[in-house]
Design a protein around this motif. Structure first.
Motif, mmCIF file in Angstrom:
data_model
loop_
_atom_site.group_PDB
_atom_site.id
_atom_site.type_symbol
_atom_site.label_atom_id
_atom_site.label_comp_id
_atom_site.label_asym_id
_atom_site.label_seq_id
_atom_site.Cartn_x
_atom_site.Cartn_y
_atom_site.Cartn_z
ATOM 1 N N GLY A 201 -3.216 21.874 38.416
ATOM 2 C CA GLY A 201 -3.964 20.933 37.584
ATOM 3 C C GLY A 201 -3.313 21.191 36.491
ATOM 4 N N ILE A 202 -2.454 22.563 35.607
ATOM 5 C CA ILE A 202 -2.046 22.534 34.956
ATOM 6 C C ILE A 202 -0.572 21.978 34.090
ATOM 7 N N GLY A 203 -0.412 20.796 34.738
ATOM 8 C CA GLY A 203 0.243 19.888 34.061
ATOM 9 C C GLY A 203 2.414 19.965 35.608
ATOM 10 N N GLU A 204 1.617 20.528 36.845
ATOM 11 C CA GLU A 204 2.485 20.630 37.806
ATOM 12 C C GLU A 204 2.398 19.342 38.428
ATOM 13 N N ASP A 205 3.381 19.203 39.036
ATOM 14 C CA ASP A 205 3.848 17.774 40.641
ATOM 15 C C ASP A 205 3.274 18.249 41.634
ATOM 16 N N TRP A 206 3.380 17.416 42.443
ATOM 17 C CA TRP A 206 3.461 17.303 44.127
ATOM 18 C C TRP A 206 3.959 17.917 44.463
ATOM 19 N N HIS A 207 5.785 17.581 43.850
ATOM 20 C CA HIS A 207 6.996 18.584 44.143
ATOM 21 C C HIS A 207 6.594 19.874 43.581
ATOM 22 N N HIS A 208 6.035 20.487 42.869
ATOM 23 C CA HIS A 208 6.195 21.520 42.419
ATOM 24 C C HIS A 208 4.480 22.454 43.229
ATOM 25 N N ARG A 209 3.848 21.812 43.732
ATOM 26 C CA ARG A 209 2.895 22.401 44.498
ATOM 27 C C ARG A 209 3.411 23.180 45.927
#
Length: 368
Positions: A201-209
């Protein structure tokens, strides 16, 4: 390319196909664990100085306000923890204080230390003397820094957080994903049982997760040293008003973590920050370190749950709850630990072999 990995010569290849496969995972695609575990700890914030200024973090204090725990406070806190049945001394501090923290450096010098890692080594010695197993989480570390303290730690850790550059890490001293991954690599090369995790929840998206979880898996496949991965939501506080991930997000990303990681690596959620009761069917098998003695100094507004609350989470999931050490059983059994840590685990106290009795009580859920 993960930002900063080229600077550390970290060759991690994560295919788009692997990311897409992980992105397809939903809570119904993973099995619930057959047991849950937790660890009793004391939280010792060695210093609140940090080179970084992440916008979601209430832990760090600016130069002129940051302090060091003194030896007497460390000893007294460890003693209270041991008396309360804790097994872990969790040492944290902001990443290596930079030159702005003149008062911190001056205090270290007055106490006879050239660096915060030298002081950490003394703090670990105090913890062992008082009957606790040190687990240090001092942020990014060079090989020299980690090697200086590793033999006095049962395990160590650093949160990867994310593999992408986010504005929440912004500023001239922003965290570098390559640097964090290098710390994971150093731990593997040194044979240190290691805890890491992602911050959601710090600005990453699903791809980054997905990429972050697969990068952790890649490091573990190389060195077999990751003992647990924390799936932690960012939470509202005096510095962060950007919101927290909703339950649907946490359920999906937790299931992705379980699917991405091998069976021997535990998936943990912090029960004071995440809705643990609603995540037990998403593959978590650990509820982390909780303290009957100290607050969560990184998230002081969010109190640790009492043991009864952890028991209630396990009962709702209809699984047993067991206590564990800060180092997972397999690392003890497979000879990963240094002589000082092995000696501490086998030592007898007034209650008998306290650490050994916890080990002999059962296996960690991840290996069930």
């Amino acid at each position: 390319m993960i930002p900063g990995t080229d600077a550390y010569d970290i060759d991690i290849e994560i295919s788009d196909a692997d990311i897409e496969r992980l992105l397809s995972v939903m809570p119904g695609d993973v099995e619930a664990a057959s047991a849950l575990s937790y660890c009793r700890n004391v939280f010792l914030p060695l210093t609140t100085a940090c080179r970084y200024t992440c916008t979601y973090c209430t832990y760090y204090d600016p130069p002129g306000q940051a302090e060091l725990m003194d030896r007497e406070e460390i000893r007294e806190t460890c003693r209270r923890g041991a008396d309360a049945g804790c097994t872990e001394a969790l040492f944290t501090f902001g990443d290596d204080p930079d030159d702005r923290y003149t008062a911190v450096h001056d205090q270290l010098a007055e106490w006879g230390h050239d660096s915060i890692h030298e002081y950490l080594r003394e703090a670990c010695e105090i913890a062992l003397e008082e009957g606790l197993l040190p687990h240090a989480n001092p942020g990014d570390q060079t090989r020299e820094q980690m090697a200086h303290v590793a033999d006095l730690n049962a395990s160590m850790g650093v949160m990867l957080e994310t593999t992408t550059a986010v504005q929440a890490h912004g500023g001239p001293r922003a965290k570098n994903p390559g640097q964090r991954l290098n710390t994971l690599r150093v731990a593997g090369e040194l044979g240190v049982p290691f805890t890491t995790g992602i911050l959601v929840g710090i600005g990453e998206d699903w791809h980054h997760r997905a990429e972050s979880l697969l990068a952790i898996r890649e490091m573990h496949e190389r060195y077999d040293h990751i003992q647990e991965v924390i799936v932690q939501p960012v939470v509202e506080n005096e510095r962060w008003q950007g919101g927290s991930p909703d339950l649907a997000t946490m359920r999906r990303v937790t299931a992705m973590a379980r699917a991405a990681l091998p069976e021997e690596v535990s998936v943990q959620v912090p029960p004071n920050l995440a809705p643990a009761r609603d995540l037990t069917d998403c593959g978590i098998d650990d509820l982390g370190g909780v303290s009957p003695v100290t607050v969560d100094h990184i998230n002081p507004e969010y109190e640790w749950p009492a043991l009864q609350e952890l028991t209630a989470v396990a009962e709702a999931a209809e699984v047993p709850l067991s206590e564990r050490l800060p180092v997972y059983d397999r690392f003890v059994d497979d000879g990963w630990l240094s002589e000082p840590i092995e000696a501490a685990i086998e030592a007898e106290d007034d209650d008998g072999e306290r650490f050994r009795s916890i080990l002999d009580r059962g296996v960690n859920p991840a290996s069930v």
